[in-house]
Design an enzyme around this catalytic site. Sequence first.
Site, PDB file in Angstrom:
ATOM      1  N   ARG A   1     -28.390 -53.725  -0.272  1.00 29.44           N
ATOM      2  CA  ARG A   1     -28.309 -54.587  -1.450  1.00 29.44           C
ATOM      3  C   ARG A   1     -26.958 -54.436  -2.139  1.00 29.44           C
ATOM      4  NH1 ARG A   1     -32.003 -55.123  -5.851  1.00 29.44           N
ATOM      5  NH2 ARG A   1     -31.453 -57.307  -5.669  1.00 29.44           N
TER       6      ARG A   1
ATOM      7  N   HIS B   1     -33.130 -52.725 -16.159  1.00 27.63           N
ATOM      8  CA  HIS B   1     -33.746 -52.130 -14.972  1.00 27.63           C
ATOM      9  C   HIS B   1     -32.787 -51.272 -14.171  1.00 27.63           C
ATOM     10  CE1 HIS B   1     -36.883 -55.613 -15.176  1.00 27.63           C
ATOM     11  NE2 HIS B   1     -37.121 -54.650 -16.054  1.00 27.63           N
TER      12      HIS B   1
END
Length: 244
Positions: free
Chosen positions: A71, A119
């Site tokens: 990612r 987050h």
Amino acid sequence: MDGELLTVDQDSHPMKRTLVALTGAGISAESGLATFRDTDGLWEGHRVEDVATVEGWTKNPAKVLEFYNERRKKALEARPNRGHQILAELEQDFDVTVITQNVDNLHERAGSSRVMHLHGSLFESRSTVHEELIYPINGWALNLGDRCEKGFQLRPNIVWFGERVPLIGYASEVAAKADIFLIIGTSMLVYPAAGLIHDVAANTPKYIVDPRVPDVARLPNLHFIAEKASTGMEQVRKLLTKGG
């Protein structure tokens, strides 16, 4: 509007209105980054439970590290889109804070100067034991054997499912002080972030930009723009620069 909620800008704009934007995966989707959950319930081919929970980490930390390394590579290759850029450009006229559920750094790369990552961040690691020990990740790799200064394995500094969201209290305070509140590219299904709209004052204009209008309570001064982030933010900018 209450004068104490406004900020004094260094560049001789004495009364900039406070604009707070809550952003989600939809704003980064236009830059080629996958949304958190696809329609099949998987996240880039993985069960979310396997790569975004403490249980998944305990079971197979190497798999989790590999997942986030991939990612991170994709995030480094991605470029900010017009949605990110317009939000950054609004700092010319407003005192802007971005509260993002995204873990990429596209807001910063687009030029936003105040970004709160609810987050966590792909580009930070933290100690598995001493969570206050946080380190930048230069490049894309975080591996087994990478340790904090006290000798414990480093993990991605990401808020996984089931973990507390350390910044949510501060985000709530920021939302409550907004003169304008934007919601861009989020389903409004992930809590506690989705609850921030209820911290916004009733008389504050609220704009939701998303192709699929989220099912949210019909709050006062709530306006829907059923567009993707890039085109929707062009509309928002026109509305706001005409007086909000």
